[in-house]
Design a protein around this motif. Structure first.
Motif, PDB file in Angstrom:
ATOM      1  N   LEU A 164      53.357  36.034 -45.160  1.00 48.49           N
ATOM      2  CA  LEU A 164      53.885  34.677 -45.333  1.00 48.49           C
ATOM      3  C   LEU A 164      52.932  33.633 -44.770  1.00 48.49           C
ATOM      4  N   TRP A 167      50.203  32.115 -46.844  1.00 46.24           N
ATOM      5  CA  TRP A 167      50.537  31.018 -47.738  1.00 46.24           C
ATOM      6  C   TRP A 167      50.742  29.714 -46.988  1.00 46.24           C
ATOM      7  N   HIS A 168      51.420  29.793 -45.819  1.00 40.29           N
ATOM      8  CA  HIS A 168      51.614  28.591 -45.002  1.00 40.29           C
ATOM      9  C   HIS A 168      51.989  29.030 -43.595  1.00 40.29           C
ATOM     10  N   LEU A 171      55.768  28.832 -42.711  1.00 40.64           N
ATOM     11  CA  LEU A 171      56.749  29.560 -43.511  1.00 40.64           C
ATOM     12  C   LEU A 171      57.418  30.695 -42.733  1.00 40.64           C
ATOM     13  N   TRP A 174      60.494  29.539 -40.823  1.00 40.98           N
ATOM     14  CA  TRP A 174      61.683  29.314 -41.639  1.00 40.98           C
ATOM     15  C   TRP A 174      62.383  30.630 -41.970  1.00 40.98           C
TER      16      TRP A 174
END
Length: 448
Positions: A164, A167-168, A171, A174
């Motif tokens: 995750l 990708w960011h 993230l 979250w």
């Protein structure tokens, strides 16, 4: 006071509930392991050396909160029930992860780690839950299952977090929030209370919430006191990994969050195999004393290779060796529990948890600062960025010497291998092992 015998279906269902509860919490914590140091780097402007110091400060703060609030939460669960404390903590973690996901400045992220440390102290309540519902003769096997929940969460969490984070960076926070809130909902609708009102403490007593009081117990048992010193050194050495692994592998081998996540998953897998398979198979052949000494010796070798490895492939070969060091944990825990009166087992585990938290207070900053120094222009010895791991090897060598002396008159274990808990030693646990913010699973009957 004897444990009430539960009906088998209810007993197994309750064990399954607490297993899932712990696994979901571990997934939430494991997911942010590979990305938190990199997020700190971004928030302070890109300096790895400065980030290493902050990573150490974050981990120290987390452990201070654990040290202070573990006995508080334990006393609260004695008074108000285990389920209530677990639910409040899971909800608090979910909200805290959301705050961390949105944190635009370092101080807010720092505050989030403090709240996480407070909420993660409920892992001790999960162990108290096990003690409530499982008869004494079957309790060790149940704690082994709890250790498996930690292992599953640690295998999947960091690997997922690394994926995750590719990708960011925010993230994984979250997703961790979602897992914690899912855990709250799961517990609210499914998890039954394990401590009936008639068996609860009549009031909340601050004397039972003292993080120092239980340690006094250890001095009454000389062999336990010596093995507790070994336990402390093991936990202290592990924080060389907790506080420097992510930044060290980035600095030394150029590993990003995704590779770090996969390698942490490998560590979790190897540790799980050692705890779940090898301990039970080797214990009857080697005995407690040999298992302890072999495990500690392998830990020393693993740390040395970590610190001196000149290439990534050599570093990776040390992971199985290091994980084989987990052979030392279960027999050491078993040997300590044999020496302590049955009515003091809970206090013993509380004392060991306090020692693990104490190691977490001093270890992260010490190792992170040492790493930062040796990669700076002021390094007393250049080309030794793995100095933190070398120091950890020296600490484990000292632990081995103490263990040799403490166990030389130990009687052969008479218990079956089913009576030996295989939960990982604290934070971690790799508890713990490589997670800078990972709550450590408490030994045998953890109270953290």
């Amino acid at each position: 006071m004897s444990q009430p015998v539960a009906h088998a279906p209810r007993h197994h269902a309750a064990l399954a509930f607490i297993f899932v509860t712990v696994m979901l919490d571990m997934l939430a914590f494991g997911i942010i392991i590979p990305v938190l140091p990199h997020l700190i780097v971004d928030l302070i402007g890109g300096s790895i050396a400065k980030a290493a110091v902050w990573v150490g400060a974050f981990a120290t703060l987390f452990m201070v909160m654990q040290f202070v609030f573990s006995p508080v939460q334990g006393a609260l669960s004695d008074r108000y029930g285990r389920r209530t404390v677990i639910l409040i903590s899971s909800f608090g973690l979910g909200v805290d992860f959301i705050v961390m996901a949105l944190a635009p400045v370092l101080w807010l992220l720092f505050l989030g780690r403090a709240v996480s440390g407070i909420c993660a102290a409920s892992f001790s309540t999960a162990n108290a839950y096990i003690a409530d519902i499982v008869p004494k003769e079957k309790r060790a096997a149940a704690f082994g299952m709890l250790g498996a929940a930690f292992g599953i969460g640690f295998i999947v969490g960091p690997a997922l977090g690394g994926f995750l984070g590719h990708w960011h960076l925010r993230l994984p926070f979250w997703v961790a929030a979602g897992l914690s809130l899912l855990n709250f909902c799961y517990g609210y609708f499914v998890l039954p209370e394990s401590l009936p009102p008639e068996r609860r403490a009549p009031r909340f007593d601050w004397r039972h919430a003292n993080p120092f009081g239980a340690v006094v117990l250890l001095r009454r048992y000389p062999q336990v006191f010596a093995l507790a010193a070994v336990f402390f050194l093991i936990n202290l050495a592990q924080f060389s990994l907790n506080s420097t692994y992510v930044l060290y592998t980035d600095y030394r081998f150029g590993w990003g969050p995704q590779v770090v996540g996969y390698t942490l998953g490998l560590v979790g897998l190897c540790s799980g195999l050692v705890q779940a398979v090898l301990v039970r198979r080797l214990m009857p052949k080697l005995g407690e004393r040999r298992m302890i000494l072999i495990g500690l010796s392998l830990c020393v070798l693993g740390y040395l290779v970590f610190g001196l490895a000149s290439s990534a492939w050599l570093f990776l070969t040390a992971i199985p060796v290091f994980c084989l060091g987990g052979l030392a944990g279960p027999p050491a825990q078993s040997m300590m529990t044999h020496q302590v009166d049955p009515h003091e087992q809970g206090r013993l585990q509380g004392a060991l948890t306090s020692l693990a938290s104490l190691a977490g207070i001093f270890g992260p900053s010490m190792f992170a600062s040492l790493f930062a120094l040796f990669i700076s222009d002021h390094a007393p010895v250049h080309h030794l960025p793995g100095v933190a791991f070398v120091l950890a090897a020296l600490l484990l060598f000292a632990a081995t010497l103490v263990a040799i002396r403490a166990t030389r008159h130990a009687a052969p274990a008479s218990a079956s291998t089913d009576d030996i808990a295989v939960a990982p030693m604290a934070p971690a646990s790799l508890g713990d092992v490589l997670a800078a913010d990972l709550p450590s699973p408490d030994p045998v009957e953890p109270s953290r």
